[in-house]
Motif scaffolding. Structure first.
Motif, PDB file in Angstrom:
ATOM      1  N   SER A  84       0.808  -1.230   0.000  1.00 42.59           N
ATOM      2  CA  SER A  84       0.000   0.000   0.000  1.00 42.59           C
ATOM      3  C   SER A  84       0.842   1.282   0.000  1.00 42.59           C
ATOM      4  N   VAL A  85       2.049   1.206  -0.521  1.00 39.84           N
ATOM      5  CA  VAL A  85       2.943   2.367  -0.518  1.00 39.84           C
ATOM      6  C   VAL A  85       2.820   3.148  -1.817  1.00 39.84           C
ATOM      7  N   LEU A  86       2.679   4.447  -1.676  1.00 38.80           N
ATOM      8  CA  LEU A  86       2.665   5.352  -2.823  1.00 38.80           C
ATOM      9  C   LEU A  86       4.098   5.657  -3.251  1.00 38.80           C
ATOM     10  N   CYS A  87       4.949   5.992  -2.302  1.00 34.43           N
ATOM     11  CA  CYS A  87       6.377   6.167  -2.548  1.00 34.43           C
ATOM     12  C   CYS A  87       7.118   5.982  -1.236  1.00 34.43           C
ATOM     13  N   GLN A  88       8.373   5.591  -1.329  1.00 34.07           N
ATOM     14  CA  GLN A  88       9.199   5.421  -0.140  1.00 34.07           C
ATOM     15  C   GLN A  88      10.639   5.730  -0.501  1.00 34.07           C
ATOM     16  N   PHE A 143       1.918   6.241   2.256  1.00 32.20           N
ATOM     17  CA  PHE A 143       1.231   4.960   2.093  1.00 32.20           C
ATOM     18  C   PHE A 143      -0.269   5.118   2.318  1.00 32.20           C
ATOM     19  N   ASN A 144      -1.007   4.054   2.055  1.00 35.71           N
ATOM     20  CA  ASN A 144      -2.474   4.029   2.166  1.00 35.71           C
ATOM     21  C   ASN A 144      -3.124   5.185   1.406  1.00 35.71           C
ATOM     22  N   TYR A 145      -2.692   5.372   0.187  1.00 35.63           N
ATOM     23  CA  TYR A 145      -3.218   6.450  -0.659  1.00 35.63           C
ATOM     24  C   TYR A 145      -4.650   6.137  -1.073  1.00 35.63           C
ATOM     25  N   ASP A 146      -5.502   7.123  -0.938  1.00 35.52           N
ATOM     26  CA  ASP A 146      -6.892   7.032  -1.383  1.00 35.52           C
ATOM     27  C   ASP A 146      -7.060   8.029  -2.523  1.00 35.52           C
ATOM     28  N   SER A 147      -7.152   7.532  -3.741  1.00 35.97           N
ATOM     29  CA  SER A 147      -7.205   8.416  -4.909  1.00 35.97           C
ATOM     30  C   SER A 147      -8.489   9.235  -4.955  1.00 35.97           C
ATOM     31  N   ARG A 148      -9.540   8.722  -4.392  1.00 39.08           N
ATOM     32  CA  ARG A 148     -10.810   9.461  -4.408  1.00 39.08           C
ATOM     33  C   ARG A 148     -10.735  10.725  -3.544  1.00 39.08           C
ATOM     34  N   HIS A 174      -1.124   8.589   4.135  1.00 40.44           N
ATOM     35  CA  HIS A 174      -0.460   8.628   5.433  1.00 40.44           C
ATOM     36  C   HIS A 174       1.036   8.779   5.191  1.00 40.44           C
ATOM     37  N   VAL A 175       1.726   9.400   6.130  1.00 43.45           N
ATOM     38  CA  VAL A 175       3.176   9.540   6.045  1.00 43.45           C
ATOM     39  C   VAL A 175       3.802   8.907   7.283  1.00 43.45           C
ATOM     40  N   SER A 176       4.952   8.282   7.088  1.00 47.62           N
ATOM     41  CA  SER A 176       5.672   7.631   8.172  1.00 47.62           C
ATOM     42  C   SER A 176       7.153   7.933   8.022  1.00 47.62           C
ATOM     43  N   ALA A 177       7.839   8.057   9.163  1.00 49.06           N
ATOM     44  CA  ALA A 177       9.278   8.327   9.128  1.00 49.06           C
ATOM     45  C   ALA A 177       9.977   7.635  10.276  1.00 49.06           C
ATOM     46  N   ASP A 187       3.472  17.607  -4.724  1.00 52.30           N
ATOM     47  CA  ASP A 187       3.781  18.012  -6.097  1.00 52.30           C
ATOM     48  C   ASP A 187       3.526  16.897  -7.109  1.00 52.30           C
ATOM     49  N   THR A 188       3.871  15.683  -6.775  1.00 55.47           N
ATOM     50  CA  THR A 188       3.816  14.569  -7.727  1.00 55.47           C
ATOM     51  C   THR A 188       2.448  13.914  -7.798  1.00 55.47           C
ATOM     52  N   PHE A 189       1.783  13.761  -6.658  1.00 58.32           N
ATOM     53  CA  PHE A 189       0.537  13.007  -6.626  1.00 58.32           C
ATOM     54  C   PHE A 189      -0.686  13.867  -6.348  1.00 58.32           C
TER      55      PHE A 189
END
Length: 160
Positions: A57-61, A79-84, A89-92, A118-120
């Protein structure tokens, strides 16, 4: 693995995870000093399935490195991107040694958030942490100083 561009600022460099990075990344994220500070909150992850599990469920890492080296000192994810709703969510996780050497969560989170918005075309990002220094690092993005607006703050909660 999806390839993303490397991005950097004067504090940190973010670069994509390569196959050669998986073992040191596992060591970093399973270390007791960092394990409870990120997305899996200390949950044990099987080394064999490690990369598949953290990439679910990662959009980018990105791996976090000091600006002048490729040493792995942290890890950030959207992660856990909801396109609608255009939310994620962000994690570090940043190693304690790197934090004391000046590699900050604020630098890494700032870059991954800039990249994500910017990207998504993100509209909203959810973040949680048990580490006060990470929470305070995000405060630079919240009004009136920064571009973000805090919608709420949960002090204690249980999700079932």
């Amino acid at each position: 693995m999806t390839e993303f561009l490397s991005v950097s600022n004067r504090f940190v460099k973010l670069r994509p995870v390569r196959a050669i990075d998986i073992a040191p990344l596992y060591d970093l994220l399973s270390d007791p000093a960092t394990a409870r500070t990120w997305r899996f909150r200390g949950e044990a992850i099987d080394p064999v399935n490690f990369f598949a599990e953290i990439s679910h469920s990662v959009l980018c890492q990105f791996l976090v490195s000091p600006p002048s080296s490729n040493e792995i000192v942290g890890f950030v994810q959207l992660f856990n991107y909801d396109s609608r709703s255009q939310c994620a969510h962000v994690s570090a996780a940043i190693s304690p040694a790197a934090r004391s050497a000046g590699v900050t969560a604020a630098g890494a989170l700032g870059l991954v958030l800039d990249y994500g918005f910017d990207t998504f075309a993100l509209r909203k990002v959810y973040f949680e942490s048990s580490q006060p220094e990470v929470v305070s690092a995000l405060s630079r993005f919240v009004e009136p100083e920064g571009p973000a607006r805090r919608e709420g703050l949960l002090i204690e909660n249980a999700i079932f």
